[in-house]
Each structure stands twice: as C-alpha cells, then as structure tokens.
Design a protein around this motif. Sequence first.
Motif, PDB file in Angstrom:
ATOM      1  N   ARG A   1       0.874  -0.890  -0.102  1.00 32.42           N
ATOM      2  CA  ARG A   1      -0.151  -0.190  -0.089  1.00 32.42           C
ATOM      3  C   ARG A   1       0.660   1.449   0.027  1.00 32.42           C
ATOM      4  N   LYS A   2       2.539   1.319   0.885  1.00 35.83           N
ATOM      5  CA  LYS A   2       3.125   2.161   0.877  1.00 35.83           C
ATOM      6  C   LYS A   2       2.962   3.010  -0.644  1.00 35.83           C
ATOM      7  N   TYR A   3       4.025   1.632  -1.767  1.00 36.89           N
ATOM      8  CA  TYR A   3       3.813   2.203  -3.212  1.00 36.89           C
ATOM      9  C   TYR A   3       2.531   2.795  -4.017  1.00 36.89           C
ATOM     10  N   ALA A   4       1.456   2.264  -3.460  1.00 39.17           N
ATOM     11  CA  ALA A   4       0.320   2.918  -4.180  1.00 39.17           C
ATOM     12  C   ALA A   4      -0.318   4.193  -3.473  1.00 39.17           C
TER      13      ALA A   4
ATOM     14  N   ILE B   1       2.004   6.305  -2.567  1.00 39.16           N
ATOM     15  CA  ILE B   1       3.676   7.055  -3.454  1.00 39.16           C
ATOM     16  C   ILE B   1       2.844   7.417  -4.588  1.00 39.16           C
ATOM     17  N   MET B   2       1.973   7.048  -5.439  1.00 40.81           N
ATOM     18  CA  MET B   2       1.422   6.465  -6.698  1.00 40.81           C
ATOM     19  C   MET B   2       0.347   7.128  -7.212  1.00 40.81           C
ATOM     20  N   SER B   3      -0.558   7.503  -5.592  1.00 42.25           N
ATOM     21  CA  SER B   3      -1.614   8.014  -5.870  1.00 42.25           C
ATOM     22  C   SER B   3      -1.455   9.944  -5.298  1.00 42.25           C
ATOM     23  N   ALA B   4      -0.394   9.764  -4.359  1.00 38.53           N
ATOM     24  CA  ALA B   4       0.103  11.067  -4.512  1.00 38.53           C
ATOM     25  C   ALA B   4       0.317  11.759  -5.947  1.00 38.53           C
ATOM     26  N   VAL B   5       1.222  11.291  -6.107  1.00 32.05           N
ATOM     27  CA  VAL B   5       1.607  11.903  -7.606  1.00 32.05           C
ATOM     28  C   VAL B   5       1.135  12.258  -8.286  1.00 32.05           C
ATOM     29  N   ILE B   6      -0.555  11.253  -8.667  1.00 34.25           N
ATOM     30  CA  ILE B   6      -2.112  11.274  -9.055  1.00 34.25           C
ATOM     31  C   ILE B   6      -2.251  13.095  -8.429  1.00 34.25           C
ATOM     32  N   PHE B   7      -2.786  12.875  -7.385  1.00 36.01           N
ATOM     33  CA  PHE B   7      -3.135  13.798  -7.328  1.00 36.01           C
ATOM     34  C   PHE B   7      -2.261  15.590  -7.397  1.00 36.01           C
TER      35      PHE B   7
ATOM     36  N   VAL C   1     -10.784   1.489 -16.068  1.00 33.61           N
ATOM     37  CA  VAL C   1      -9.367   0.789 -15.297  1.00 33.61           C
ATOM     38  C   VAL C   1      -8.828   0.774 -13.949  1.00 33.61           C
ATOM     39  N   THR C   2      -9.078   2.393 -14.084  1.00 29.01           N
ATOM     40  CA  THR C   2      -8.724   3.196 -12.396  1.00 29.01           C
ATOM     41  C   THR C   2      -9.221   2.984 -11.691  1.00 29.01           C
ATOM     42  N   GLY C   3     -10.110   2.124 -11.786  1.00 30.21           N
ATOM     43  CA  GLY C   3     -11.692   1.946 -10.745  1.00 30.21           C
ATOM     44  C   GLY C   3     -11.222   1.313 -10.253  1.00 30.21           C
ATOM     45  N   THR C   4     -10.776   0.176 -10.998  1.00 24.49           N
ATOM     46  CA  THR C   4     -10.200  -1.645 -10.887  1.00 24.49           C
ATOM     47  C   THR C   4      -9.406  -1.112  -9.533  1.00 24.49           C
ATOM     48  N   TYR C   5      -8.470  -0.138 -10.140  1.00 19.99           N
ATOM     49  CA  TYR C   5      -7.231  -0.154  -9.662  1.00 19.99           C
ATOM     50  C   TYR C   5      -7.170   1.093  -7.666  1.00 19.99           C
ATOM     51  N   SER C   6      -7.994   1.692  -8.205  1.00 21.96           N
ATOM     52  CA  SER C   6      -8.466   2.390  -7.307  1.00 21.96           C
ATOM     53  C   SER C   6      -9.644   1.242  -5.434  1.00 21.96           C
ATOM     54  N   SER C   7      -9.896   0.894  -6.275  1.00 20.88           N
ATOM     55  CA  SER C   7     -11.137  -0.846  -5.577  1.00 20.88           C
ATOM     56  C   SER C   7     -10.008  -1.335  -4.744  1.00 20.88           C
ATOM     57  N   ILE C   8      -9.072  -1.964  -5.481  1.00 17.75           N
ATOM     58  CA  ILE C   8      -8.225  -2.375  -4.669  1.00 17.75           C
ATOM     59  C   ILE C   8      -6.683  -1.872  -3.997  1.00 17.75           C
ATOM     60  N   PHE C   9      -6.209  -1.048  -4.232  1.00 15.90           N
ATOM     61  CA  PHE C   9      -4.863  -0.201  -3.845  1.00 15.90           C
ATOM     62  C   PHE C   9      -5.134   1.048  -3.047  1.00 15.90           C
TER      63      PHE C   9
END
Length: 1024
Positions: A718-721, A723-729, A994-1002
């Motif tokens: 989740r920490k890697y996720a 980081i990716m989410s922070a970049v996305i924001f 695609v992003t919805g599937t990713y965000s539901s899990i990660f």
Amino acid sequence: MQLKGLVRFFAIALTLICLYQLSFTWFVRNHESEMDKKATLWLKKFPTAEQQYPGNKELQAAYSDSLEELKKDRLLRLLDSTKDSKLAFGLTTYRSAKDKELMLGLDLQGGISVTMEVGLDALLKSLANFSKDEGFNKALNAATARKANSGADLITLFFEEYKKASPDGKLAPLFTSRSNGALKIDDSNKKVEDYLRKQSDAAFSNTYRILRTRIDRFGVASNNINPDAAKGRINIELAGVSDKERVRSYLQSTANLQFFEVYTWENKDIQSGIVAADKLVQDFLNGSNNKPTIDTAKKLVAAKTVDKVDTTKTATISSLANNKAAATVDTAKAKSNENPILRILQVTQPYQAENGRAVYPAALGYIQSKDTGTLNDYLSMESVKSKLPSNLQFMYGKAELDDPKFRDVLMLYAVKTLDNGQAELEGDHISGASQDYDERGRIAIKMNMDKMGSNIWAKMTTRNVGKPIAIVLDNFVYSAPNVNDPITTGNSQISGNYTVKEAQDLSEILESGKLPAPAKIVQSQTVGPTLGKESIKGGAMSFLIAFIVIFALMLLYFNTGGWVANIALILNLLFTIGVLSALGFTLTAPGIAGLVLTIGMAVDTNVIIFERIKEELTKGKNYATAVADGYKRSLSPVLDAHVTTLLTAVILAYFGLGPVLGFATTQIIGILLSLFCGILVSRLITDWYTNKNRHFEYFTGISKKIFKHASFKFIEYRKYAYIMSAVIFVLGIASFYNGFDEGVEFAGGRSYTVKFDKPVDPETIRNELKTVFGETPIIKTVDTKNQVNITTSYKIKETGNNIDTEVEQLLYNGLKNQLPAGTSFNSFEKNYKQSSQTVLPTISDDLKAGATKATLFAILAICLYIFIRFRDWRYSLGTIVALLHDVFVTLIVFSFLREIVPFPLEIDQHFIAAILTVIGFSMNDTVIVYDRIREDSRLMKGNTNTTIINRAINETLSRTIMTSLTVFLTILILFIFGGEVTRGFAFAMLIGVVTGTYSSIFVAAPILVDFGGGKSLGSADTKK
C-alpha cells in the motif's frame, strides 16, 4: 412460490408489452418506406439533371438539390394524407402508430436543435414604461449579468440587486402606469414582486404557446419542445429540418398580433369567386397542359446559383409546389377532379340569431389539415387569385369543435387587408387584457387599448356591427368574435363559449401585443442526415459486436450457467428499449452508448452471483445449497453496486441536457431492469432448470484455473500505492494549470464539422481561416484525415438573424481552396458541412456550473450512502479518496495527452457523463470489496485488519476483474466502432474502468488499515 409466480407473470407481461410497443416502430418504418418509394416514382416525371443541363456540373448539382427538396415535400404530403391509413392488419392507423414508435434523436436522423431564452429583462423594461430610474436600470443590468451563472430566476435576482442599489427605494411608482389597475402607487415592493412574477409567468407561457404553434407549421414528422420555466428557457428539436436560417428567423421573430375584418359567405363576391375558382382549377386539372414542366425548375436552379452574389436569399420550392397538382394528375381520371376545392372544403352554413336574422359564421369552411397543402396550391394559382378580391388573404384557425374526431380539422378564414397587405389594427396598441365575466355571468375576456388603438378600434367596430373581426397571431386566427355594438371607449369585452383555460390563453395572447418578451437562441445544433446515418451505423455495429462478445464470454467463463446470464441480458435489452419507446423517450447516439454500456453492466449482476456460487461450490456444498447461498449472499453487494450507479445516473439526468439526458435515461432504466432480470429472472430460470433433477455448470477449464488460491499481499504494497496516488493528486491539480480543451458547449462559440473529398492539412486550414475570421480557430481532425472540426468564437457575442449566415459564408470563403472548383455555398452547406453547433457564452457558463455541481453532488451522495450502509467513517473516507483518484487520473489524461492522441479530448457534457458514470461504476468494485471485508471481519475475529482485507480482496478478485472486463470490453468496442459522437465519452470511460479497478484494490481498501487505530472493521454491524 408466490414470489416466483409474480416474477413469471411480470417477465411474460413485460416481454409481450415490449414486443407490442416495438411493433409500432416496425409498422411505421414499413409504411414510410412505401411512401418513400411512391415519392421516388413520382419524381421520375421530371427530367433528370443530366437531361436538363448536359455538361454543366454546377447547374446539375443545383437542379438535383431542387428535385431532392421536391421529393421531401412530396413525401411529407403523402405521409400527411395517409395519417389515418390502416396498419398492422387494420388494428391501428399510421397516426396512432407514429405516436407510439421509438423516436430517434437529431444526432441519428439529422435536424436542428435550439435552446431559446425568454428575454424577461425586456419585459421588465416595458412594464416599467422604459423608466430612466438609475436604481432600476442598475439593478436590472446586474441581475441580467448574474443570471448567466445563477440557477435563480431573473425576478428574484432583480429584487436582490434593487435592494442593494436602492435600499429604501419604492418600485410601485415605476410600474403603476402600465399595470392596468393591478398596482397602486403606494404598494409595497413585495406586491410589485408578486405582480411581476405573474406577468413573467404569463409572458413565458405565452412565448411557449407561440413557439409551439410555430414549430407545428414546419411540417416535420417529429418535433419536440420542452419548456423550463425556472431557467426561462425552451428547448426545441426539429427532426429532418436543415434550413437553419429559416428556423432562426421564424422562431426569433416578434409575435405579430393583428385585427382584421373578415369576408364571410354572406358576401356574394366571395361565393361567386370560390365557385369560379373551383371550376377553373377543375378545368386546369382536366386540361392537356398538366404535365410537369421544367420552367419553374429552371427558375429554382437560377435562384440557387445566386448565392455567389447574395447568400442570404435561398431558393424555395413554392413555384414547383404551385403546379404540383397538375404534375400528378392522370387525365384518364378526370371524374376524380370534379370540384377540387369544394370537395375538400366543407362550407359553413348560416345559423339563426336570437332576433331571427341569419348569421354567417366567421370562417368560410372546415378542412382536414392533411388537405391544406393541396388547397394552398390551388389558392396560390394566379388564375385563382384573379377571381377573388385583391385585398383578401386566406388564413387558418382552430376549429371550435369539442369532438376529438375533429382534432385535425382547421377553419379557413378570408380576412381583409389594407392595400399594403397589412392589418388596420396592430397588437401593440393593446394596453391590457385579462380573463373576466360578462353581465350574464359567462366567461369573457376584457381588453383595453391605448388612445390611438381606441380610435382605430372605434372605426372598425362601427363598420362591422353584426359582423366578425378576426384576432390573428402569426397569421393564425385564434378567435373571430362578432361585434354587437360600436366600441368607442377602447374598453372591450369578448364573450362566447369559452372555457376558463381558453379565455386565459386568449387574454395572454392579447397581452403579447404589449409585452415584449422576445425569445433569443442561446444554443443551436445542426446535424446533417449523412452524419446521422453514420451515427446509426456506428452505434448499431458497436451494439451488435458488444452483444456477441459478452454473450460468448459468459459461455466461455461460466459454462452452461452463462446461458442464464445471456437470457437475462436479452430480456434486459428488450425491456429497456421497449420501456424507452413506451414512455416516449428519444433514442440518441449517447443513448445507444448507454445501451452498449448496459450490456456490460447487466451481466455484472450475474457475474457477482455466479462467482459467489462458485465460491460456495468450492467449499464443498451441493448445487442446490450453493445456488441458494450464492443468490442470498450476493444480494447485498449487488444492491449496493446498483444503488451507487443509479445515484450518479439520476444526478446526470437532473443536470444533463439534450443527448446526455438520453444517455442518463437509458442508464437508469437499464440499471433498474438489471436488478429484475439479473436477480429475479435468473433465479427463476435456475430454479426451473434445477427442479428437473439437473443443474447448471459454473466452471470451465479456464475459469477453474484463473485466480485459483489467489493470495496476493495487496496491503503490504500500500505504501507504493500511496506514493502513486500522491503523484496522481499532484498531477491532477497541475492539470488545472496546464489547461483543457473545452468543447464548444463549455467554451461558447461556433463549431462546424466539415468533410472534404480528400485528406487536408489542419495547419493550412487554420491559416486560411485565420485570414477571414481575423482570429485563430481551433482545428481538429475527426475520424479520418479528410474530416475536420472547426471551432471559432468569431462574433459569438453578437445577435441577429443573419449572424450565423455571415459566419458560415466566411467559413465557406476560407475553405474554398480545399473544395472542388465551382463548389457553391449551397453545395458546401449540403454536401460538405456535416454538422454545426452554436453556444452563446450565457448558456456555456450555465452548463459549466451545472457540470461542477453534478460531479460534487455525485461524490457526496455516494459517500453519504456508503456511510449509511457501513456505519463507519473510514469506509466513506476510502470512498472519497478513491473517487477523487479516479477523477484526477481522467483529468490528467485529458489535460496532458490532448495534443498527443489522434482524436479530440474535450471537456464537454459527454465528458461529464463519463466522469459521473465512472464514479458510479468505480463504486461497484469498491462496494464488493467493502461488503466482503465486513463479512470476513465477523468470521475472522482475532485476525488483524491487514489479514482480513487481504483475504477479502483475494476472495473477490475474480468478480472484480470480471465485472471490470465486461464493461471494459463493451466500452472498447464502442470506442472503436461507435463513431465520433461517443468517442470522447468512451475514452474517458476506458480510463475510468481501469483506474476504478485499481483504486478499489490499492486505494479504498488500504485506507481502512491506516485509519481508525486498529478498530474492528465490522463492529457497527456486529452491534446491530
């Protein structure tokens, strides 16, 4: 058993009802096809373009256009004259079936759509007698400016602004003089506000009535008009109409209220003139000179080539129409031509008044609306006109008959005009009108006139005692009351057999003479028939391919159990289209996109259920128990997923306009029917099959191996996720600074889609148009290299009937080098310009504000629902973060890749529809995971939240992937085959899935671990 019986009953009933409803569409299409063949056969009476103008391509093209217009007119007449023809083995008529058919939107059949805004600011100025009061004018200007970005009505905004401008000011003195006694000079501002609201409501309803009457005269097969009183706007759709300038001019023209003296049958000149005209037309039809000539066609071609000099003058087909009866006659049937006028016109008879005197009705006679075209042809013949008074003008009016059988009957009036063809008294002399009662208690209309109008009215009424005077609006007679006595005071009372509603309507019509509330076009869109056919083709192909792919996937993955899902899918689609038709909704290109999306989402219900059944079977349960538990334990996530999707669809329907509204409507119906078919009908089929000592298989060789014993450590990563989410924001916020390509709906301006004969260079077109417009337009390639979309803001803030024509003329001039030599403006309009759209800045700001509200409301509504369902703020927090994550990814792509991808990425209503759909769909997967987390938290007491969440994600991984895959495949097919109209929508949806599937899990699930300090994930539910 009772529930199964109800499900069986409703399933069979819905199937029969939908098949019955859709049969009308089939019968109508067959009838219209037959009439089209007849029109084509009739057109062969004329010489072909090659025969008429050998070797002259330009004149051939103009002549062909003329013949095509003639065929359209002929087809409309054939359809109009066969309204009561029996169809469906005599069970219905064409008129009845046409009312019940599945209607197609303008983007599928071509036509014009306009949004008109009623100018209540002009109304207020008029009611205030155009006061120079500084506080009044300052408040009105400020309110008008605020109206562009506010959902409030102009009256509310005006009073708010007036309070700011003149805190102690009194408005009554400004409005008293023209209030016709409704206000006193010392009345409060609140009473003035009530008065103004009443006047504005009356002006809006009267404008709507006038526009309703006007569009009925376009003669189109289907039209639609929707008033929005809260916003002061009226949306109008005219299918099959292509003359945009005529539409603009006709709809925006000021209401023309007039008073005419009337010729009745009592006049001997009228009697002898009509009889002579009838004999003259009969002789003409039976004469030898009745074959179609080409002289009028030559004139028409000449008129079409005039556009090189004056493009504001377009050719009409009236000259051809005048001889149409002669062109169609068969001399072998001379007997059928006897009394051609008096055969279709039923002459009115005199009646005896109370004093015993014979009184002639105001109308000359009654006529079926389907015969008015033929009568117009006869009466417009010069030889017929010579038999009648030179100051006579024929007008139609509503038949005063209560019998519904006469709803298509009109009254024919003969009114007297002045030598210049105008009325003696115009409506602008009316100072007030209202519904009232006469001295005998009968419903009446009270009417007052100004000094000049009173003088004219006195002369007219004195001359016409005992005779009728016609009240005419836009050349349509609304009433023709008899004059009892001379009226010299200007105060009149009109009484008769009126209902309260009729009297109120007529008083509002009379008021329109003094209340200038002009309606201006703030948004318009024109779609050519070629583009409409391409949209139908692309939509039908994407629908068919998506259906085949999903049908095959269900069988491949769920074995014989896939047949249950496929039967439910077929019924879902049948019910959705049938309900759309039954409720009178219009099918648009986005609506077809909604159907394609329904294919993917409909099977999701069965995917969730079947995956749970497979899970129960894996635990060693027998088929009967596994099926029962599978349906029972899947109910909660299925309902949650559908509710979240339904919430976004309802919000989209509330804020959406036009085609986007069609998408939302289709989606709402599809979602509700998906629950019925996916849960109840599927269970009914499964139980019926199982009761015969057999069962469906849910495993195949492929599905047994996929995700078997899945035990991925999602939470540990989740920490890697994060980081990716922070970049996305960060990138999501940066996208607002990087900017977006706003569609014409949001940016305002004029947009044109032009298709050339060969590939063109966008940069060359941009430079050539920059020269004529004086500004740089936006040029984008659409679908193929020979088709471009051109957007310009040139003169977008200027109003007037000829502005659009001026801009399109400049567009034509700028594109001349890319067109074949000798291409005329008319040819460019007809053959190269595929569609056009105009949006004024006023409505574009309103659309942007509505889109923002819709997105925020959707996110908040879903978060609130999740909080109510799970009773834990962590679930709502995870939902918010996941949804923002999905929205930001889509915005990043549309901002940073807009110059890279080979198709337009624009922020418009279709994009907002995609965002809201993504928000709803993203919650499907999230809710499935959340439901399993809550369920496992009760079964795995003592385990860490990390263990519980990892297990829940792995257990639901197959259904998460499968539900996303079905929707992804259908959207991918729509993206490839659906056409340009839905491409931007489909691309945004692909990203969202695609992003919805990713965000539901990660994203959504890991937040439950890191917030709440180790609190149990299902404690609230356990207490319950």
